[in-house]
Write a protein that holds these residues in place. Sequence first.
Motif, PDB file in Angstrom:
ATOM      1  N   THR A  30       2.199  -6.932 -12.264  1.00  0.00           N
ATOM      2  CA  THR A  30       1.799  -6.065 -11.150  1.00  0.00           C
ATOM      3  C   THR A  30       0.448  -5.437 -11.454  1.00  0.00           C
ATOM      4  O   THR A  30       0.273  -4.820 -12.511  1.00  0.00           O
ATOM      5  N   PHE A  31      -0.501  -5.621 -10.556  1.00  0.00           N
ATOM      6  CA  PHE A  31      -1.778  -4.913 -10.623  1.00  0.00           C
ATOM      7  C   PHE A  31      -1.725  -3.765  -9.624  1.00  0.00           C
ATOM      8  O   PHE A  31      -1.358  -3.966  -8.461  1.00  0.00           O
ATOM      9  N   GLU A  32      -2.077  -2.580 -10.081  1.00  0.00           N
ATOM     10  CA  GLU A  32      -2.132  -1.409  -9.209  1.00  0.00           C
ATOM     11  C   GLU A  32      -3.566  -0.886  -9.176  1.00  0.00           C
ATOM     12  O   GLU A  32      -4.164  -0.632 -10.218  1.00  0.00           O
ATOM     13  N   ILE A  33      -4.092  -0.739  -7.966  1.00  0.00           N
ATOM     14  CA  ILE A  33      -5.453  -0.231  -7.785  1.00  0.00           C
ATOM     15  C   ILE A  33      -5.368   1.095  -7.032  1.00  0.00           C
ATOM     16  O   ILE A  33      -4.751   1.175  -5.963  1.00  0.00           O
ATOM     17  N   TYR A  34      -5.979   2.122  -7.607  1.00  0.00           N
ATOM     18  CA  TYR A  34      -5.945   3.460  -7.023  1.00  0.00           C
ATOM     19  C   TYR A  34      -7.324   3.817  -6.476  1.00  0.00           C
ATOM     20  O   TYR A  34      -8.287   3.954  -7.230  1.00  0.00           O
ATOM     21  N   PHE A  35      -7.414   3.939  -5.129  1.00  0.00           N
ATOM     22  CA  PHE A  35      -8.654   4.364  -4.473  1.00  0.00           C
ATOM     23  C   PHE A  35      -8.520   5.829  -4.067  1.00  0.00           C
ATOM     24  O   PHE A  35      -7.512   6.223  -3.464  1.00  0.00           O
ATOM     25  N   PRO A  36      -9.517   6.652  -4.366  1.00  0.00           N
ATOM     26  CA  PRO A  36      -9.448   8.050  -3.930  1.00  0.00           C
ATOM     27  C   PRO A  36      -9.399   8.144  -2.403  1.00  0.00           C
ATOM     28  O   PRO A  36     -10.154   7.477  -1.702  1.00  0.00           O
ATOM     29  N   GLN A  37      -8.491   8.978  -1.896  1.00  0.00           N
ATOM     30  CA  GLN A  37      -8.436   9.203  -0.451  1.00  0.00           C
ATOM     31  C   GLN A  37      -9.638  10.039  -0.005  1.00  0.00           C
ATOM     32  O   GLN A  37     -10.114  10.902  -0.744  1.00  0.00           O
ATOM     33  N   TYR A  45      -4.546   9.588  -3.746  1.00  0.00           N
ATOM     34  CA  TYR A  45      -5.025   8.204  -3.821  1.00  0.00           C
ATOM     35  C   TYR A  45      -4.306   7.337  -2.796  1.00  0.00           C
ATOM     36  O   TYR A  45      -3.200   7.654  -2.336  1.00  0.00           O
ATOM     37  N   VAL A  46      -4.956   6.215  -2.457  1.00  0.00           N
ATOM     38  CA  VAL A  46      -4.289   5.112  -1.781  1.00  0.00           C
ATOM     39  C   VAL A  46      -4.134   4.001  -2.809  1.00  0.00           C
ATOM     40  O   VAL A  46      -5.124   3.540  -3.386  1.00  0.00           O
ATOM     41  N   MET A  47      -2.883   3.638  -3.064  1.00  0.00           N
ATOM     42  CA  MET A  47      -2.630   2.602  -4.074  1.00  0.00           C
ATOM     43  C   MET A  47      -2.435   1.252  -3.398  1.00  0.00           C
ATOM     44  O   MET A  47      -1.665   1.128  -2.437  1.00  0.00           O
ATOM     45  N   LEU A  48      -3.134   0.255  -3.892  1.00  0.00           N
ATOM     46  CA  LEU A  48      -2.957  -1.139  -3.485  1.00  0.00           C
ATOM     47  C   LEU A  48      -2.328  -1.871  -4.661  1.00  0.00           C
ATOM     48  O   LEU A  48      -2.882  -1.858  -5.768  1.00  0.00           O
ATOM     49  N   SER A  49      -1.171  -2.481  -4.460  1.00  0.00           N
ATOM     50  CA  SER A  49      -0.513  -3.199  -5.555  1.00  0.00           C
ATOM     51  C   SER A  49      -0.319  -4.661  -5.178  1.00  0.00           C
ATOM     52  O   SER A  49      -0.054  -4.996  -4.023  1.00  0.00           O
ATOM     53  N   VAL A  50      -0.468  -5.523  -6.176  1.00  0.00           N
ATOM     54  CA  VAL A  50      -0.240  -6.960  -6.035  1.00  0.00           C
ATOM     55  C   VAL A  50       0.768  -7.348  -7.108  1.00  0.00           C
ATOM     56  O   VAL A  50       0.460  -7.314  -8.300  1.00  0.00           O
ATOM     57  N   ARG A  51       1.982  -7.692  -6.693  1.00  0.00           N
ATOM     58  CA  ARG A  51       3.076  -7.955  -7.632  1.00  0.00           C
ATOM     59  C   ARG A  51       3.574  -9.389  -7.484  1.00  0.00           C
ATOM     60  O   ARG A  51       3.832  -9.851  -6.374  1.00  0.00           O
ATOM     61  N   THR A  53       0.855  -1.193   0.000  1.00  0.00           N
ATOM     62  CA  THR A  53       0.000   0.000   0.000  1.00  0.00           C
ATOM     63  C   THR A  53       0.887   1.238   0.000  1.00  0.00           C
ATOM     64  O   THR A  53       1.970   1.245   0.616  1.00  0.00           O
ATOM     65  N   ARG A  54       0.427   2.290  -0.675  1.00  0.00           N
ATOM     66  CA  ARG A  54       1.172   3.542  -0.737  1.00  0.00           C
ATOM     67  C   ARG A  54       0.188   4.708  -0.852  1.00  0.00           C
ATOM     68  O   ARG A  54      -0.873   4.579  -1.485  1.00  0.00           O
ATOM     69  N   ASN A  55       0.559   5.839  -0.264  1.00  0.00           N
ATOM     70  CA  ASN A  55      -0.136   7.092  -0.537  1.00  0.00           C
ATOM     71  C   ASN A  55       0.448   7.680  -1.818  1.00  0.00           C
ATOM     72  O   ASN A  55       1.669   7.772  -1.959  1.00  0.00           O
ATOM     73  N   VAL A  56      -0.408   8.062  -2.757  1.00  0.00           N
ATOM     74  CA  VAL A  56       0.055   8.558  -4.050  1.00  0.00           C
ATOM     75  C   VAL A  56      -0.680   9.851  -4.371  1.00  0.00           C
ATOM     76  O   VAL A  56      -1.914   9.921  -4.236  1.00  0.00           O
TER      77      VAL A  56
END
Length: 527
Positions: free
Chosen positions: A377-384, A314-320, A293-296
């Motif tokens: 890698t899948f990256e999912i961006y959720f709005p903060q 955004y809050v990014m959730l990545s699955v690599r 998870t990362r703040n982007v």
Amino acid sequence: MAGWMLLFNAKMKKSLHVLQLENGQNDADLARASLEKGGIACLVERVKTKADFIGALERGDVDLVLSDFSLPGFGGLSALKIVRARWPMLPFIMVSGTAGEESAVDALKQGATDYLLKKDLHRLGPAVARAIQETQARIERQRLEEQFLEAQKMEVIGQLASGVAHDFNNILAVIIGYSDLVKEELGTEHASYKYIQEIRHAAEHASALTRQLLVFSRKQEIQPVVLDLNDVLKDLDKMLHRLIDEHVELTLDLEREIGGIRADPGQIGQVLMNLVVNARDAMPNGGRLTIATRNVTVDENYSRNGSELPSGNYVMLSVRDTGCGMADNIKAHLFEAFFTTKPKGKGTGLGLVTCQTIVKQSGGFILVHSEPGKGTTFEIYFPQVDQPVEKTTELTEAGPLPRGTETLLVVEDEPVVRNLARNVLTMQGYDVLAAADGREGLRVAKEHKGPPIRLVIADVIMPHMGGKMMAEWLKSSYPDLKVLFTSGYTDDAIVHHGVLQPGVAFLAKPYNPATLARKVREILDTP
């Protein structure tokens, strides 16, 4: 996959691979010349024996068979029988110099695509074009039929799962409920306490399995809350480890101070399960799987893989994963319904479509980065969202259970669940009436002479009269009456009953005594 299956996409093949079963060189040359004259771009491979014929077919890149009717020791009808037995949709054109109408009819009855006389080879080009076109149409029709059957199968599974889940959740509610009551009565020092605890854990595991089985068959009404994505991942950690093989190393790389997002936590789990299972399948020989998870912050200069994200936080959730990766032509179809790279029977092609739908419902975006041999890698961006995280019921269940003296009515068609709810609430001081269905609930309420009924706990779906209709009748006479609906059915089975609307109190089965007691007190104390 056979070469002729690739004919769905003309870009995949610039020319046809024609396998020609022909003994005479002159006849072979004439056929090749006729194809060229007919404008058919092709590579013609000529064979003369049965062994060479089968060997060429087994390589899997043949698009069309062109066979003489009569050959020494191995004729066209024998070749046709082999093709139809193992490659039923491969176009097969029979060519003959002497055979008459009877032979042509026999060949067509046995599955030949077309039949030509060698004196009419000027028709070979159009015949080949027509055969390829018809085969494409048959393959496309078969693909659509398989998709339709798969969709029907999923619908039937969903209906079956909904009914099974209802019955199973009622059983689990009783196991969980009475386990908690026995634990409370025995105390932690009792010798049997640990055994009751194990029964409780097993029931919780069964409840989780039920939810997992319903992932692809339910149509959920999303219930978004402001949540901490790191907390969701920590809760799911054990379950995700069970989904992967022992030779896959799973690591959580979570940013310490993560922003809040608005999403349905159950659906976040559904997305993660799909992505983790895909990553596991891409690493059959083992590898590393990292969930991060990362703040982007996205501005006008931010770009990822050619995709433009709206500016914002955004809050990014990545699955690599470190698996086999994907080529561009595979990535282009990832989010198409029913598209799958897994063997037949191993995947529905609905997983990533479901992920994309859930992410979009949460206002987010999903991107994929992958190269053959370099993992995915899948990256999912959720709005903060700038709102406090909402506490879940599980986080607030510590401490003594709230008590009360109000009169309640429990309406539940399953006797063991009805008795459990009645016992739990009676132990907390309430005066509890009970009924087996909506009709009996109306009668009990009408005949009740004591203090007014303050709250009705009603199952949604019951024989004779469901909870929703009963509640409407009761509230017409008692407008201050409050209602708590419960159900063990999946959301799509009860949504049309109008229960999952905003402001309507609902408690899903299986629930434990603490959850029931706190929910009842919460509703009674709400103005």
